[in-house]
Enzyme design. Structure first.
Site, PDB file in Angstrom:
ATOM      1  N   ARG A 135       0.817  -1.239   0.000  1.00 44.95           N
ATOM      2  CA  ARG A 135       0.000   0.000   0.000  1.00 44.95           C
ATOM      3  C   ARG A 135       0.837   1.268   0.000  1.00 44.95           C
ATOM      4  O   ARG A 135       0.384   2.341   0.375  1.00 44.95           O
ATOM      5  CB  ARG A 135      -0.982   0.022   1.169  1.00 44.95           C
ATOM      6  N   LYS A 157       3.624  11.624 -11.095  1.00 43.18           N
ATOM      7  CA  LYS A 157       2.811  10.737 -11.926  1.00 43.18           C
ATOM      8  C   LYS A 157       3.563   9.433 -12.142  1.00 43.18           C
ATOM      9  O   LYS A 157       4.768   9.446 -12.425  1.00 43.18           O
ATOM     10  CB  LYS A 157       2.529  11.378 -13.285  1.00 43.18           C
ATOM     11  N   GLU A 199      10.538  18.094 -24.433  1.00 42.61           N
ATOM     12  CA  GLU A 199       9.807  18.450 -23.206  1.00 42.61           C
ATOM     13  C   GLU A 199      10.314  19.783 -22.640  1.00 42.61           C
ATOM     14  O   GLU A 199       9.581  20.486 -21.964  1.00 42.61           O
ATOM     15  CB  GLU A 199       9.945  17.342 -22.153  1.00 42.61           C
ATOM     16  N   LYS A 241       7.948  23.264 -13.910  1.00 43.45           N
ATOM     17  CA  LYS A 241       7.096  22.123 -13.533  1.00 43.45           C
ATOM     18  C   LYS A 241       6.710  22.212 -12.061  1.00 43.45           C
ATOM     19  O   LYS A 241       5.569  21.934 -11.686  1.00 43.45           O
ATOM     20  CB  LYS A 241       7.798  20.804 -13.840  1.00 43.45           C
ATOM     21  N   GLU A 251      -3.944  17.418 -11.138  1.00 37.38           N
ATOM     22  CA  GLU A 251      -4.440  17.746 -12.486  1.00 37.38           C
ATOM     23  C   GLU A 251      -5.956  17.907 -12.542  1.00 37.38           C
ATOM     24  O   GLU A 251      -6.626  17.326 -13.384  1.00 37.38           O
ATOM     25  CB  GLU A 251      -3.973  16.672 -13.481  1.00 37.38           C
ATOM     26  N   ARG A 255      -2.686  21.923 -14.310  1.00 34.28           N
ATOM     27  CA  ARG A 255      -1.611  20.965 -14.626  1.00 34.28           C
ATOM     28  C   ARG A 255      -1.802  20.355 -16.015  1.00 34.28           C
ATOM     29  O   ARG A 255      -0.833  19.904 -16.639  1.00 34.28           O
ATOM     30  CB  ARG A 255      -1.531  19.863 -13.554  1.00 34.28           C
ATOM     31  N   ASN A 259       0.314  18.903 -20.605  1.00 36.41           N
ATOM     32  CA  ASN A 259       0.041  17.931 -21.666  1.00 36.41           C
ATOM     33  C   ASN A 259       0.004  18.578 -23.045  1.00 36.41           C
ATOM     34  O   ASN A 259      -0.469  17.960 -23.999  1.00 36.41           O
ATOM     35  CB  ASN A 259      -1.284  17.223 -21.387  1.00 36.41           C
ATOM     36  N   HIS A 262       0.638  16.441 -25.944  1.00 34.60           N
ATOM     37  CA  HIS A 262       0.673  15.044 -25.503  1.00 34.60           C
ATOM     38  C   HIS A 262      -0.554  14.234 -25.917  1.00 34.60           C
ATOM     39  O   HIS A 262      -0.467  13.014 -26.037  1.00 34.60           O
ATOM     40  CB  HIS A 262       0.861  14.960 -23.986  1.00 34.60           C
ATOM     41  N   HIS A 266       0.567  10.842 -27.507  1.00 31.65           N
ATOM     42  CA  HIS A 266       0.217   9.510 -26.989  1.00 31.65           C
ATOM     43  C   HIS A 266      -0.466   8.679 -28.073  1.00 31.65           C
ATOM     44  O   HIS A 266      -0.218   7.476 -28.191  1.00 31.65           O
ATOM     45  CB  HIS A 266      -0.677   9.633 -25.763  1.00 31.65           C
ATOM     46  N   HIS A 280       9.226   8.718 -27.108  1.00 34.25           N
ATOM     47  CA  HIS A 280       8.181   9.577 -26.531  1.00 34.25           C
ATOM     48  C   HIS A 280       8.428  11.055 -26.871  1.00 34.25           C
ATOM     49  O   HIS A 280       7.523  11.765 -27.324  1.00 34.25           O
ATOM     50  CB  HIS A 280       8.113   9.368 -25.017  1.00 34.25           C
TER      51      HIS A 280
END
Ligand code: GLY
Length: 390
Positions: A135, A157, A199, A241, A251, A255, A259, A262, A266, A280
């Site tokens: 956990r 993330k 990026e 960032k 997000e 935030r 993206n 992105h 993606h 990427h």
């Protein structure tokens, strides 16, 4: 970003930035040279225990694990090493299961920590494993790629890919520390440095036109391995960032600006099959251009800004369209992939659009026909194959 700020960032001592969240989740990003050799000094204050599992990939382990091993041993840390195959295909359920089993075999407990020592793939996978193991155990991110140092290791993330899309399964799990040793960027193949650079450009395009102008003048130096330029780029990116994540950790709003490019990227990666054909960062570069092209098509963004973005990305050797990799007829399939994006709400895709360089915003009402037309135009252009980069 002012010239003075940039000048201050070129110094020799490590730069320390803070991600300001609630106290139990706030942490530092340290950027500098020789940090791996000094790792124990940085780890001691942020970890309660003295047992760590270092997760790395075969490439990074061969180059840099001996230095980290020496540092941990000298610093009194008991450590286990778990090495995964390099590359995006490793970010899947099977690899996650193997990693969790390896961590349990090593008897990593709640008071121990996972060190993610590698690029974006290792950071996302090891961060995810740490977040669900017993956990949740602590994770420290030690990114060894430009992409990891400027983006994926920062902000908490984690995740894996599925056949449905990128990072569709994951968690938010903030690290205890991000240790970005820019000295290791020397061993990174140029194609990977350049991919990570996409990026960096993103931060200028979101809300910092001055930084973008600095990159236009210094992007070549960053990609060619100039230490001072790389340090400035990493520190400026982490600062941007940190600011955005501190304002919206999970997000629910701003935030999403991170993206930019992105949603397209993606989809390109799903279509290209998560391999070496399209890294990427290369997908992000093509996605940034498409976000600008779509914005211009919607008469939001000046054509001159689109051209400036295209020119800069081309100048450093990044693709400005995915056409050469995904095929000219891919627009419909790409739109289907985008419908699986995490930001889709009631079937409506959220796009990060722009009113110009440094003026990005989120729009949930973008006309599907305009997106298809922008994709078709981009795919037909087929510029800049990535194949000739080494
Ligand atoms: N890479 C995007 C984010 O961290 O939100």
């Amino acid at each position: 970003m002012s010239a003075q700020t940039l000048a201050a960032e070129a110094g020799g001592a490590p730069a320390r930035l803070r991600i300001d969240l609630v106290p139990e989740r706030s942490y530092d990003i340290v950027v500098g040279e020789g940090l791996i050799a000094d790792a124990a000094t940085y780890l001691r204050p942020v970890l309660t225990g003295r047992r760590v599992a270092v997760v790395s990939d075969e490439t990074v382990a061969a180059l840099h694990l001996p230095a980290l091993r020496r540092a941990l041993e000298a610093g009194g840390f008991e450590h286990h090493e778990i090495i995964v195959p390099p590359g995006e295909p490793t970010k899947d359920f099977a690899a996650l299961e193997r990693l969790i089993d390896d961590l349990l075999d090593a008897r990593i407990e709640r008071s121990d920590a996972v060190i993610a020592f590698g690029g974006g793939v290792v950071g996302d996978l090891a961060g995810f494993a740490a977040s669900i193991l017993r956990r949740g155990v602590a994770v420290v991110q030690m990114p060894t790629t430009l992409l990891g140092q400027v983006d994926s290791a920062v902000g908490g993330k984690t995740g894996i890919n599925t056949r449905h899309g990128k990072n569709l399964v994951g968690t938010f799990h903030q690290p205890r520390l991000v240790l970005a040793d820019i000295g290791v960027l020397d061993t990174l193949p140029r194609r990977h440095v350049v991919a990570g650079y996409a990026e960096v450009v993103k931060y200028g395009l979101i809300d910092d036109p001055e930084f973008f102008a600095w990159l236009e003048a210094n992007g070549d130096a960053v990609c060619a391995g100039d230490r001072a330029a790389q340090r400035r780029a990493v520190v400026a990116s982490c600062r941007a960032k940190a600011r955005i994540v501190a304002a919206d950790e999970r997000e629910s709003g701003s935030r999403a600006l991170l993206n930019l490019g992105h949603t397209f990227a993606h989809a390109f990666e799903v279509e290209a099959g998560y391999g070496d054909r399209l890294l990427h960062g290369e997908a992000v570069a093509a996605g940034l251009v498409l976000a600008f092209e779509l914005s211009a098509r919607l008469r939001l963004c000046p054509a001159a800004d689109v051209e400036r973005v295209r020119r800069h990305l081309t100048a450093v050797g990044l693709p400005t369209s995915p056409g050469a990799v995904v095929g000219e007829d891919a627009a419909g399939r790409l739109l289907d992939h985008m419908a699986q994006d995490k930001k889709v709400r009631d079937g409506q895709i959220a796009f990060v659009l722009t009113r110009g360089i440094g003026k990005a915003y989120v729009d949930r009402n973008v006309d599907r026909a305009a997106v298809l037309a922008a994709l078709d135009d981009s795919l037909a252009r087929r510029p800049a194959s990535t194949e000739n980069q080494s």
